[in-house]
Design an enzyme around this catalytic site. Structure first.
Site, mmCIF file in Angstrom:
data_model
loop_
_atom_site.group_PDB
_atom_site.id
_atom_site.type_symbol
_atom_site.label_atom_id
_atom_site.label_comp_id
_atom_site.label_asym_id
_atom_site.label_seq_id
_atom_site.Cartn_x
_atom_site.Cartn_y
_atom_site.Cartn_z
ATOM 1 N N GLU A 47 -3.172 -1.779 -8.445
ATOM 2 C CA GLU A 47 -1.972 -0.969 -8.710
ATOM 3 C C GLU A 47 -2.063 -0.272 -10.058
ATOM 4 O O GLU A 47 -1.057 0.168 -10.616
ATOM 5 C CB GLU A 47 -0.722 -1.869 -8.652
ATOM 6 C CG GLU A 47 -0.521 -2.822 -9.821
ATOM 7 C CD GLU A 47 -1.340 -4.101 -9.730
ATOM 8 O OE1 GLU A 47 -1.062 -5.034 -10.493
ATOM 9 O OE2 GLU A 47 -2.267 -4.177 -8.884
ATOM 10 N N ASP A 63 0.832 -1.211 0.000
ATOM 11 C CA ASP A 63 0.000 0.000 0.000
ATOM 12 C C ASP A 63 0.865 1.259 0.000
ATOM 13 O O ASP A 63 0.543 2.248 -0.670
ATOM 14 C CB ASP A 63 -0.904 -0.001 1.229
ATOM 15 C CG ASP A 63 -2.023 -1.039 1.114
ATOM 16 O OD1 ASP A 63 -2.248 -1.540 0.002
ATOM 17 O OD2 ASP A 63 -2.672 -1.336 2.145
#
Length: 600
Positions: free
Chosen positions: A521, A495
């Site tokens: 992503e 993250d």
């Protein structure tokens, strides 16, 4: 007063009441005409009988009994006064027609009770009395002419005497009976009763003083007394005073006393002058009293309305104001003072009221008011004032222009409302809405626009490019080997990498470009007004920024991105454009990652 009686007893009651009163009044009137000049100015029985008809129940039995009593009393009184029997019948028939016509005309105009407190009703009563008098005089003249050869003077004399009888005698009887029936006299204080008695007694004394001598023409004194009675006691005072003046002037003039009896003319001229005097006095005082009652009622309603207005203004935080453009002065309501933080009654002028607005709002307010005065159109404005205690408040005003002759503006009337809480609540709601919108459109991990907001922005950009021909390009990129980063360093580190990539990529874009995260992503750059060459330069700058910005930075693992770039080429929807960019992204991955590929 007869509601508890049986119908038969009630009929007997009205017969006796009518017959007794009518006979006494008729006998006294006939006896009074035997004075020095044989003057008869008023016929009271007509007014007495009409008053009873207005007061009694409306059913037929009571009215028939009353008419029977009136006919019996009229015939007996005239016969006792020396009138021939046939003439007695003619007079009785004429008086009966007069009462029937008067009652019919009054009931046509007044559905309920006739009120002498209302100017319109008073006017209707006078017209009904006049119409009934004309009919009665015509009937009497037609019948008597065949018997005795009556002249036109007989018609005029009959008309005026019965007219004055109804106009003068009916109102006080009706009003007194209703006051007794409603117990209004019981509710009156002793002081009020004493004042009424004193005023009416004074009216009688003044009239006696004026008509007991003929050296000085003091006929105006009774007028003053009756006007005073009307002013202090209302319609009943006017009617009672008028009745007192009529009785005294008729008796004394008939006996040869007073300024009217001293006129050196024939008896009929004196009678006509006395009747004219009484009519003038009557038509001055009775309408005046009714209008005074209306004025008092309006004053009470106005006072009550003002109380309600002040209460409503205080509850709604609304005040009112008025600018006199002629005298250049301003008046505020109490609530207007409170809105400005002042004690009600504090002296203020026109300039002060405008100067309380802060500078930028004050200029706009002056301009709006000047335009309203110039055009005469209603106006509305909102601004901020600085109260006397220094507090800034938001106020809103509505108003209109008052015009005089020629359409010239003479005043401005407006309301002022404290809307500070409304403005503050609106600001809070707008902030909450904006915050909610930001939350709904923002990716919580990166702070970038989320998928929904990004695709909506691209939809608008594509529409603009299609309609206006503006250059547009879309770059899709994702993080190379991101699964490996997650597996090696954990999801928390993953993250952090996504956040850092998003920040580095955003910093590399131009002001007109937009970067959004559309999932995992994966990111999308929307490059507006960018040619193919410029879009390629910007996309490459993004790739290098990510490559150099995440390497060994803050303990983050190395991260790179692969980018697929597609330039708008007439696609019909965003799916086609994104698909081309996505195909270019796959090509970049196949060619070894950490590189940029342009869609064909």
């Amino acid at each position: 007063m007869t509601q508890s009686l049986s119908p038969r007893v009630e009929a007997v009651f009205w017969f006796l009441l009518t017959a007794t009163g009518y006979f006494l009044l008729a006998s006294l009137s006939l006896h009074a005409t035997k004075g020095a000049d044989n003057i008869a100015a008023v016929w009271p029985p007509s007014g007495y009988f009409l008053a009873l008809l207005l007061l009694m129940p409306s059913h037929a039995r009571a009215r028939l009994s009353a008419f029977a009593g009136m006919a019996s009393a009229s015939f007996a009184a005239n016969l006792w006064g020396g009138v021939p029997p046939l003439s007695c019948i003619a007079y009785t028939l004429a008086n009966a027609c007069e009462a029937a016509v008067a009652l019919w005309l009054i009931r046509r105009r007044e559905v309920g009770e006739l009120s002498f407190m209302v100017p319109r009703a008073v006017a209707g009563f006078c017209l009904a009395a006049l119409g009934a008098s004309v009919v009665s005089a015509a009937v009497a003249w037609a019948l008597v002419e065949g018997l005795t050869g009556a002249s036109a003077d007989f018609f005029l004399s009959w008309l005026t005497t019965v007219l004055l009888g109804m106009l003068i005698v009916t109102p006080p009887i009706v009003m007194l009976a209703r006051m007794i029936g409603t117990k209004a006299m019981d509710n009156a204080s002793r002081a009020m009763k004493a004042e009424a008695a004193a005023i009416l007694t004074l009216s009688g004394l003044v009239t006696i003083a004026a008509f007991s001598q003929s050296a000085f023409p003091l006929t105006f004194l009774p007028c003053m007394a009756v006007v005073a009675a009307a002013y202090r006691l209302g319609p009943f005072g006017a009617a009672a005073g008028m009745l007192i003046v009529t009785i005294i002037t008729s008796l004394m003039t008939g006996q040869g006393y007073g300024p009217i009896a001293a006129i050196e003319e024939a008896s009929k001229v004196k009678v006509l002058f006395l009747q004219f005097y009484l009519l003038s006095l009557l038509f001055t005082t009775l309408p005046l009293a009714a209008m005074l009652i209306v004025r008092q009622r309006l004053a009470k309603r106005l006072e009550q309305s003002n109380r309600w207005l002040l209460q409503a203004e205080a509850a709604a935080l609304v005040g009112h104001w008025r600018v006199d453009l002629v005298g250049w002065s301003i008046r505020w309501s109490d609530q207007a003072y409170r809105i400005h933080g002042l004690v009600p009654g504090t002296p203020v002028d026109v300039n002060y009221s405008v100067e309380q607005y802060i500078a930028e709002d004050g200029a706009a307010v002056r301009k709006i008011l000047e335009q309203a005065v110039r055009t005469g159109e209603p106006f509305e404005f909102q601004g901020r004032i600085r109260r006397a205690d220094g507090e800034i408040r938001h106020v809103k005003s509505h108003g209109s222009i008052e015009t005089g002759r020629g359409g010239r503006a003479i005043a401005i009337f407006g309301t002022v409302q404290d809307v500070t809480e409304i403005v503050e609540n609106a600001r809070i709601l707008e902030a909450a809405r904006s915050a909610a919108e930001r939350v709904a459109n923002t990716d919580m991990l990166t702070g970038l626009p989320n998928r929904r907001h990004t695709l909506a922005f691209l939809e608008k950009a594509l529409e603009g490019a299609r309609e206006h021909g503006a250059p547009l390009a879309v770059a899709i990129f994702d993080i190379d080997h991101f699964k490996r980063i997650n597996d090696t360093h954990g999801h928390a580190m993953g993250d952090r990498v996504i956040h850092r990539v998003g920040q580095r990529a955003k910093a590399a874009l131009r002001d007109e470009d937009m970067l959004g995260r559309i999932g995992g992503e994966e990111f999308v750059c929307i490059l507006q007004r960018a040619s193919a060459q410029a879009a390629e330069i910007v996309a490459e700058r993004v790739r290098k920024a990510v490559e150099t910005g995440t390497a060994a930075e803050d303990g983050l693992p190395q991260a790179t991105v692969s980018i697929g770039l597609a330039v708008f080429d007439g696609e019909l929807d965003i799916e086609e454009l994104l698909h081309r960019a996505d195909q270019a992204l796959y090509a970049a991955k196949r060619d070894g990652r950490n590189r940029l590929r342009m869609a064909a």
